[in-house]
Enzyme design. Structure first.
Site, short mmCIF file in Angstrom:
data_model
loop_
_atom_site.label_atom_id
_atom_site.label_comp_id
_atom_site.label_asym_id
_atom_site.label_seq_id
_atom_site.Cartn_x
_atom_site.Cartn_y
_atom_site.Cartn_z
N GLY A 120 -3.40 6.35 9.39
CA GLY A 120 -2.44 5.66 10.23
C GLY A 120 -1.16 6.48 10.32
O GLY A 120 -0.90 7.35 9.48
N GLY A 171 -6.70 5.49 7.63
CA GLY A 171 -7.08 4.74 8.81
C GLY A 171 -8.34 5.25 9.46
O GLY A 171 -9.09 4.48 10.08
N GLU A 194 -4.00 6.90 -0.49
CA GLU A 194 -2.90 5.94 -0.43
C GLU A 194 -2.03 5.89 -1.68
O GLU A 194 -0.82 5.67 -1.58
CB GLU A 194 -3.45 4.54 -0.13
CG GLU A 194 -3.91 4.35 1.30
CD GLU A 194 -5.25 4.99 1.61
OE1 GLU A 194 -5.62 5.10 2.79
OE2 GLU A 194 -5.96 5.40 0.64
N ASP A 202 -6.56 0.67 1.68
CA ASP A 202 -6.80 -0.51 2.51
C ASP A 202 -7.95 -0.25 3.48
O ASP A 202 -8.96 0.30 3.09
CB ASP A 202 -5.51 -0.89 3.25
CG ASP A 202 -5.00 0.21 4.16
OD1 ASP A 202 -5.29 1.39 3.92
OD2 ASP A 202 -4.29 -0.11 5.14
#
Length: 495
Positions: A120, A171, A194, A202
């Site tokens: 992301g 992402g 992350e 996530d």
């Protein structure tokens, strides 16, 4: 009659070398879990996201090749990093194709040869978070949009193929790892980085990481270790491995598929799987590219990362004797990660073993919202991605001992009256319904060994036959048997 459809903002995919006819009429299929269905229902088309003023014009390209629908992430200069503009374009198109009898197979890829999607656009989110509560809420809303897209892919009622050609991180993993078909190539670089930026793995990491063999998922989540090329297949991240040069012909061949009238989703998936097998290019030899997470290293990973506290993992690494060099390197890696991220991530993985796919994204949305209000995310992104050169982040709290259990629990406690994020699909499950398209899991091999007394060669041969001579099955089963079994007069004994 041949039908070809052109879509708005369409450009030919870089893979497609020829066009062949296909006529398909697939049925819509769902996998639901009644126990969690009410929490995840979202039914009206008006709830789909719409493009906003300022969204980029061509950050996603859509193309139609008879029955195949192509989605191409088109931000190559930013390694196709995902932003809200892209998600707002992809979601309505996927929902449209769900209803279309002419859309047969969905393929998602990234423009260029460097990345499917490097993650992301977290740099933009970090800057946004510095604007205070309003900016933090906008960042949280982005994650909600991203997770809804990931959930739609995870529960999509038609064959979905994600091409993990190049960098596939963060992402990009969410856009690929939940699809029934996930193609790795010689250029694939997988990671969940992350914890390096004060966040948590996530995009459904709570679901797929604990379901990998042994403690591989825990190891990848806490350390951000990278897997390259065929290693993504061996660990279960990818379901197939092809040389990148085969992708164009594969796409064209898939466009020729004709599904039997009223074919069920499993039948459609099986046909796609058999078709993909036609393009097998073989795997690199184990002499050229040995299995990375195997043998004594894999034993050490399971020994050290099987503990339920980060402190327990660190103590096990300090006491590791068979893989001392690896253990020391891993300790150094963990020492520079966000202490809060490490503790939240480990809790997430242990709890996620029991979450359904819908509950996973809803709970991760709450965790992400909490991280948007935590100083480590902005600090981690700035230190790692904004500062030139990159610097070591100054975490708050700075040590594991300062991160209390109560602080960790705050990331998982949903306040009274707060509703869970609504989803765009009613599909739900507690185990991947399409796991059979990847390599056999260690649990499947264990079950087979415990049920009989055959030799190692016989077991390998039976798995190879059952999996239709799929690339990697022989190597995977042989490695598991060598590591986990002992030969006895009664046959192989599982250790």
């Amino acid at each position: 009659m041949l039908l070809r459809h052109s879509l708005s903002r369409s450009t030919p995919s870089s893979w497609v070398s020829r066009i062949s006819p296909a006529i398909a009429m697939p049925l819509r299929a769902k996998v639901t879990n009644p126990a969690f269905g009410m929490a995840s229902k979202m039914s009206t088309a008006s709830e789909l996201p719409k493009e906003l003023p300022g969204d980029e014009a061509d950050d996603v390209l859509f193309n139609s090749l008879y029955g195949v629908r192509l989605v191409e992430l088109n931000r190559p200069k930013k390694l196709n990093s995902l932003n809200g503009s892209m998600a707002r374009k992809i979601l309505p198109r996927l929902k449209e194709w769900e209803r279309s009898q002419l859309a047969n197979v969905i393929m998602l890829s990234g423009a260029g040869s460097k990345a499917l999607c490097a993650g992301g656009d977290v740099a933009a989110l970090a800057l946004q978070n510095e604007q205070g509560a309003e900016g933090q809420q906008r960042s949280t809303d982005f994650f909600g949009l991203e997770y809804k897209l990931d959930h739609v892919i995870a529960t999509y009622p038609k064959p979905f193929i994600s091409v993990m050609d190049g960098i596939t991180m963060g992402g990009g993993v969410g856009l690929s790892v939940h699809a029934p078909f996930r193609i790795a190539t010689e250029r694939t670089v997988f990671a969940m980085p992350e914890t390096t930026i004060g966040f948590f793995p996530d995009v459904g990491g709570s679901f797929f990481l604990p379901r990998l063999d042994g403690e591989i998922g825990t190891y990848l989540a806490l350390t951000s270790e990278r897997l390259q090329g065929v290693q993504a297949l061996y660990t279960g991240i990818a379901t197939h491995y092809f040389h990148s040069s085969a992708l164009g012909n594969l796409t064209a061949r898939l466009s020729e598929l004709v599904f039997r009238d009223r074919a069920s989703l499993p039948e459609q998936l099986d046909l796609v799987n058999r078709t993909m097998a036609e393009f097998s290019t073989g795997l690199p030899s184990l002499q050229e590219e040995p299995m990375q997470l195997a043998g004594s290293l894999r034993k050490a990973i399971d020994r050290c990362f099987g503990h339920d506290t980060v402190e327990g993992i660190i103590k096990a690494l300090e006491q590791e004797t068979e893989q001392k060099k690896w253990a020391q390197k891993t300790l150094e890696t963990l020492s520079i990660r966000s202490p809060t991220s490490l503790k939240v991530t480990l809790r997430q993985l242990r709890l996620g073993r029991k979450w359904s796919i819908s509950e996973t994204f809803q709970r991760e949305h709450h965790i992400a919202a909490r991280f948007m209000r935590h100083p480590d995310f902005v600090e981690g992104v700035k230190a790692r991605l904004v500062s030139k050169p990159a610097r070591q982040a100054e975490w708050q709290p700075a040590t594991l001992g300062e991160v209390a259990d109560e602080q960790v629990s705050e990331f998982f406690n949903i306040p009274e009256g707060e509703t869970r994020m609504s989803l765009l699909s009613e599909g739900d499950y507690e185990a991947y319904p399409h796991a059979r398209f990847g390599l056999p899991s260690e649990k499947e091999i264990e079950k087979f060994v415990r049920a009989g007394s055959e030799s190692q060669k016989q077991i390998v041969d039976e798995f190879v036959a059952k999996w239709g001579n799929k690339d990697g099955v022989k190597e995977k089963v042989a490695e598991v048997l060598a590591r986990r079994t002992t030969k006895t007069p009664e046959g192989l004994q599982w250790n």
